[in-house]
Design a protein around this motif. Structure first.
Motif, short mmCIF file in Angstrom:
data_model
loop_
_atom_site.label_atom_id
_atom_site.label_comp_id
_atom_site.label_asym_id
_atom_site.label_seq_id
_atom_site.Cartn_x
_atom_site.Cartn_y
_atom_site.Cartn_z
N VAL A 112 0.81 -1.18 0.09
CA VAL A 112 0.02 0.05 0.10
C VAL A 112 0.88 1.28 -0.07
CG1 VAL A 112 -1.58 1.38 1.37
CG2 VAL A 112 -1.94 -1.17 1.18
N LYS A 113 2.06 1.29 0.84
CA LYS A 113 2.86 2.39 0.93
C LYS A 113 3.57 2.73 -0.49
CE LYS A 113 4.00 2.18 5.84
NZ LYS A 113 4.80 1.78 6.65
N GLU A 114 3.83 1.44 -1.07
CA GLU A 114 4.61 1.79 -2.42
C GLU A 114 3.62 2.04 -3.37
OE1 GLU A 114 6.36 -1.46 -5.47
OE2 GLU A 114 7.23 -1.59 -3.38
N ILE A 115 2.32 1.60 -3.51
CA ILE A 115 1.34 2.37 -4.47
C ILE A 115 1.05 3.79 -4.08
CG2 ILE A 115 -1.22 1.99 -4.98
CD1 ILE A 115 -0.75 -1.04 -4.59
N ARG A 116 0.98 4.29 -3.03
CA ARG A 116 0.75 5.37 -2.66
C ARG A 116 1.93 6.21 -3.16
NH1 ARG A 116 -1.55 4.33 3.31
NH2 ARG A 116 -3.69 3.94 2.57
N ASN A 117 3.17 5.89 -2.92
CA ASN A 117 4.41 6.65 -3.31
C ASN A 117 4.27 6.79 -4.75
OD1 ASN A 117 5.18 7.12 -0.76
ND2 ASN A 117 6.65 5.07 -0.92
N VAL A 118 4.04 5.54 -5.71
CA VAL A 118 3.97 5.58 -7.04
C VAL A 118 2.86 6.74 -7.54
CG1 VAL A 118 3.52 4.19 -9.04
CG2 VAL A 118 5.06 3.50 -7.32
N LYS A 119 1.54 6.60 -6.93
CA LYS A 119 0.74 7.56 -7.38
C LYS A 119 1.02 8.80 -6.96
CE LYS A 119 -3.20 4.44 -6.93
NZ LYS A 119 -4.70 4.27 -6.22
N SER A 120 1.70 9.22 -5.94
CA SER A 120 2.05 10.54 -5.67
C SER A 120 3.36 11.10 -6.48
CB SER A 120 2.34 10.89 -4.13
OG SER A 120 3.75 10.04 -3.90
N GLU A 121 4.15 10.28 -6.51
CA GLU A 121 5.11 10.66 -7.75
C GLU A 121 4.61 10.95 -9.20
OE1 GLU A 121 8.08 7.63 -7.39
OE2 GLU A 121 8.65 7.99 -5.39
N THR A 122 3.78 10.14 -9.63
CA THR A 122 3.31 10.01 -10.77
C THR A 122 2.47 11.60 -10.99
OG1 THR A 122 2.98 7.75 -11.11
CG2 THR A 122 1.59 9.32 -12.59
#
Length: 188
Positions: A112-122
């Motif tokens: 979940v943290k990884e997905i949130r990071n990817v979404k925020s970076e994107t």
């Protein structure tokens, strides 16, 4: 859901069966239908009942009905693999269940943290627009004369590094072009 008829037709064709061969196999299972009825199922004009549907899936060697006839994994309650994992989990003792629960929770949190990071970076990257001013574009007719005010403010370090690399590449290109431009100017 996918069009059941077109999937039934695809499965029949994948198994190299003709309509009359399917009708013969259905007869062996104690089910009698006409070719018109079978083609009606495949075209979507007619709907099969549950017994007919399961018999056709058996003839077509359909291993996982949910995966085969579903649009996406979201439509599937559980895959065969997930059922197997659940069955294994139910057999575990208290310690085994505790270990699986711990691992599952840790991996879920990490994912979940990884997905949130990817979404925020994107989101950050895709919304960050660096306008190119006309005098920053490479132009062989004049030397570049930009000042600090001409360069947009960049707060994201990744974008700044990329911009620096782009400027270095642009400088290399311009340096290569400069000798040929001097020759061209001296020989009108």
């Amino acid at each position: 859901m996918n069009n059941i008829g077109s999937i039934l037709k695809r499965l029949r064709e994948q198994n190299g069966l003709k309509g009359n061969e399917v009708i013969d196999k259905l007869k062996d299972l104690g089910i009698e239908i006409s070719a018109k009825t079978l083609y009606g199922y495949e075209s979507g004009r007619n709907s099969t009942n549950a017994d007919m549907f399961l018999a056709l899936c058996k003839i077509y060697k359909c291993q996982n009905i949910m995966e085969t006839f579903s649009d996406s994994v979201d439509d599937i309650l559980f895959t065969n693999n997930e059922w197997n994992i659940i069955e294994k989990y139910r057999v575990l003792d208290k310690h085994g269940k505790k270990m699986v629960d711990f691992t599952l929770n840790e991996e879920w949190d990490r994912s979940v943290k990884e997905i949130r990071n990817v979404k925020s970076e994107t989101a950050e990257f895709s919304t960050e627009i660096i306008p190119m001013k006309e005098n920053l574009l490479p132009n062989t007719n004049h030397r570049r004369t930009n000042t600090a005010e001409d360069v947009p403010e960049i707060t994201d370090l990744r974008i700044l590094k990329k911009r620096i690399r782009d400027l270095e590449e642009e400088n290399k290109f311009l340096k290569k072009q400069t000798p040929s431009l001097r020759r061209n100017r001296s020989n009108p």
